[in-house]
Design a protein around this motif. Sequence first.
Motif, mmCIF file in Angstrom:
data_model
loop_
_atom_site.group_PDB
_atom_site.id
_atom_site.type_symbol
_atom_site.label_atom_id
_atom_site.label_comp_id
_atom_site.label_asym_id
_atom_site.label_seq_id
_atom_site.Cartn_x
_atom_site.Cartn_y
_atom_site.Cartn_z
ATOM 1 N N PHE A 129 30.019 7.043 -18.736
ATOM 2 C CA PHE A 129 28.635 6.760 -18.319
ATOM 3 C C PHE A 129 28.579 6.478 -16.816
ATOM 4 O O PHE A 129 27.624 6.857 -16.145
ATOM 5 N N HIS A 144 29.119 9.886 -14.830
ATOM 6 C CA HIS A 144 27.980 10.814 -14.861
ATOM 7 C C HIS A 144 26.674 10.134 -14.503
ATOM 8 O O HIS A 144 25.596 10.701 -14.670
ATOM 9 N N ASP A 145 26.762 8.934 -13.997
ATOM 10 C CA ASP A 145 25.594 8.155 -13.586
ATOM 11 C C ASP A 145 24.511 8.139 -14.666
ATOM 12 O O ASP A 145 23.322 8.314 -14.372
ATOM 13 N N THR A 162 17.655 8.086 -17.826
ATOM 14 C CA THR A 162 19.041 8.387 -17.445
ATOM 15 C C THR A 162 19.694 9.404 -18.367
ATOM 16 O O THR A 162 20.906 9.448 -18.501
ATOM 17 N N TYR A 163 18.860 10.226 -19.007
ATOM 18 C CA TYR A 163 19.420 11.145 -20.001
ATOM 19 C C TYR A 163 20.172 12.328 -19.388
ATOM 20 O O TYR A 163 20.955 12.977 -20.059
ATOM 21 N N MET A 164 19.891 12.638 -18.096
ATOM 22 C CA MET A 164 20.445 13.868 -17.524
ATOM 23 C C MET A 164 21.973 13.908 -17.606
ATOM 24 O O MET A 164 22.555 14.899 -17.993
ATOM 25 N N MET A 207 23.809 12.031 -19.520
ATOM 26 C CA MET A 207 24.308 11.381 -20.731
ATOM 27 C C MET A 207 25.110 12.307 -21.647
ATOM 28 O O MET A 207 26.165 11.929 -22.154
ATOM 29 N N LYS A 208 24.612 13.536 -21.826
ATOM 30 C CA LYS A 208 25.333 14.445 -22.724
ATOM 31 C C LYS A 208 26.734 14.738 -22.182
ATOM 32 O O LYS A 208 27.715 14.710 -22.925
#
Lengths: 209, 713
Positions: free
Chosen positions: A144, A147-148, A191-193, A195-196
């Motif tokens: 996390f 990947h910010d 902050t989903y960008m 997250m994957k």
Amino acid sequence: MSSSKEKPKDRQPKSAFSRRSWLQGAGVSGSVLTTGLLAEEAQAQTAANVMSGEVEITLDINGKKRSVKVEPRVTLLDALRNRLDMTGAKRVCDRGTCGACTVIVGGKVMYGCSVLAVDAVGKPIQTIEGLAPEGQLHPVSKAFVNHDAQQCGYCTPGFIMATKGFLDRNPNPTTEQIDKALSGNLCRCGTYMGMKAAVLEAAKEIKNG
Amino acid sequence: MADYKWPPMDKRRVMGKRIARLDGPMKSSGRAKYPSDMNRSDLLFGALLTSPHAHAKVTGIDLTAAKAIKGVTAIRVISGPGTEIQWAGTEVAAVSAVTEEIARDAVKAIKVTYEVLPHLVKEDNLAKVGARAKAAGEQVTGDPDKAFAEADAKTAGDYGIPVITHCCLEPHGSVVAWGKDKIDFWPSTQAVSTVGGDLAKMLELPATQVHVDCQYMGGGFGAKFPADRWGAEAARLSKESGGRPVKMFLDRATELTIAGVRPSHFAKIKVAGKKDGTITGWQSESWATGGIGGGGMAPLPYVFTNIPNRRMNHTQVSLNTGPARAWRAPNHPQASFLTCAAITDFADAIKMDPYEVFFKNAAVSARPETYRKQLAKAAELIDWKKKYTHGAQKTGTLRRGLGIGIATWGGAGHASKCKITIHPDGTVEVELGSQDIGTATRTCITQVAAETLGLPMSGVKVKLGDNSYPPSGPSGGSTTIGGVSSSTRKAAVNALEKLFEKVAPSLGVTPDQLEADDSRVVVKGNPAKAMSWKQACQKMGPTPISEMGENEPRTAAREGLNTQGASGIQMAEVEVDIETGVVRIIEVVAVQDCGLVVNPKTAESQVAGAMIMSVCSALMEERITDQTTGRVLNADMEFYKLAGLPDVGKLTVHMDITPEHDARGIIGLGEPCAIGGIAAIANAAANALGVRVPMVPLTPERVLAALANRRNA
């Protein structure tokens, strides 16, 4: 949005009640009672059911036995935050929607605000505090950061725990499965960008041990 | 005078690099302590009693039963008999108790009687608001009547965007302890240097007596500047409880009801223009509310400010609802949505690609060339030219469409002071009374200090979140990054000069011949002649070097470290199911200029976050009030909808990092990227459907209604 999390209403509760909102009794605000379901439940219950006074219970948290005095209506989340100073799990919606309070109870990812502390007795409870020793980071936490996938960070511990529980069950996830697994958690900063990619990286890291 | 200007773009070692946020590990391990996590010893819990009525007079309060509850330490009446309540959720009384459960019990045991008065809580139909409407006057430029009479084409549309809330995940509140000589205040705040003074004023105390500490905060978005009534009441409860600390944070329902909203905005807009797409006339009749004080006023027409003939009428509507607070880019998202929707509908009516119409009419904006370049870049990224077809040509159940949204913002740096201390052992402290509200401010300041001092990130310790540090402005209006970076740069240059004075004799040169690079102090042009940073610092003797730097907004633009004027374009592709009315995001593209970018990694995160907030506002967010009860019906997170991971589609962020933008200095980013997304998504849906859905959020009900209206027309 569907949530893959098991809410207490899906299980057989030990106590006589099915909804913690009602169990909190006096804590339920008038505006919440305007929603039909709760209003009906409220009528169905009688004051005689409500227990009062604190009881001492022992919780098994991150492998340690912790004694704590709680009223029966106290949620696991409030027991952790207010009585055990374990503040990683956050109280946001307090009604089983946002996932900021996610913990793992008996191996299942759960909302801490929707489990009564007394119902968690006898089950191993994992919180974010137990993921890694002081000064170290769990692979999920690390991913996390890389990947910010966090800004203000208030939702982050919940997402980390939801991810941890998910990867325990599914060490080789597809991105579609990640979407579904984390759809029970909400972030306001957006902050989903990253997250994957973070979840995929964590999965890889955990496998490579 | 010292030379403060930024090092050349190609010479930077730390600034401009994709560095992971420094407090990331604290946040993602759950170790970060937010104000709501502050469990001080002897902690008490506060709870608020709020008004169930939107408009009422308090006629009586009976505290007897509440006082009798064991564990209650203090009760305060906030709105006593005679007080006129103007919105539901108004604070009436506050309680502190040894447990949160007891505090809630006590709140429930307080008996309040009200004389209920008539209320108004809805403004979507201007004809129904009666005396609550207040016209703001007419603005006319050019000759709109003539422009409309002579136009090749004219369009008219109704558009609306409702009130939304901030929905900060950490609710508003604080822990506060009123001790003997001072108040310790742990608020969740965007304003570390000013919130203590605000509290002191409310408590009629000298500002010197309030110490503020906020290392982390769980989201503000413009709603967390003041100490707030609940902060002051928590302090008074603490005092009345013998100085024991009181934790009082709003519950979710109260947070969504009274802790700030973004004003609504509705408009009837007419556009006139030529067949070639040139817009010649604009007329708008708009109205808005932000609660009892009326509404915000969106700047219309937005960006295309120099449409030659314009007539604008605006009306403010006063409602009995919780008051507005600044919400990321106040008034701009609404203005962008209203303007870009009307322009897109004009383009559709003359059968032109809206891309061409936006491109052409950029001529009447303040920055035509910038917008045109950004439009071209965004179109390239989303593959506009290949994908675009007119709405009337779409067939099938699942229909895709494209849309554009446009943004402008100032974003110059606020007043900021920074103190940098270089210790004889070589360690460096950087202190600012600023805050990191999730924007990576802490990380960016570290980058600026490390860059200037020629040190690695680990060589600099940045300290924020405490009002005993030199003051910095509140984090609002995208002013923080310019302010704190400039003050930090100046403090670091000043400190370095002092260090060079101490070091120069040992290297046999004058101080101006020295530079700091790669953890060394080096003679310029002679890299062999150098000493390590540590050795250099030993030359200063036992007393640390401590220097200040200041960003003064009035002179900042002249100095060139920060400036203002950010432009942005967002484009969206959506897919609409015309049978269910569900709108799905395929992709959102943002092209954003913010001058010199200190940290592209965290900047991109911030832009993506704003795009996601736009998805929320375009598809799901709406505060729903009920005229019968006067209450907010969806003051919870189940029915006040936010987007989840599966809802946001593909996000493409292009930071417009170029030498010409870089040369402008630093410009704030938080607002400009939060503006254009709603318009882009709404326009994409209009394109997909071939019909305008007048109001966002684009719920299935509204989408299906728009389709049914077209069939019936």
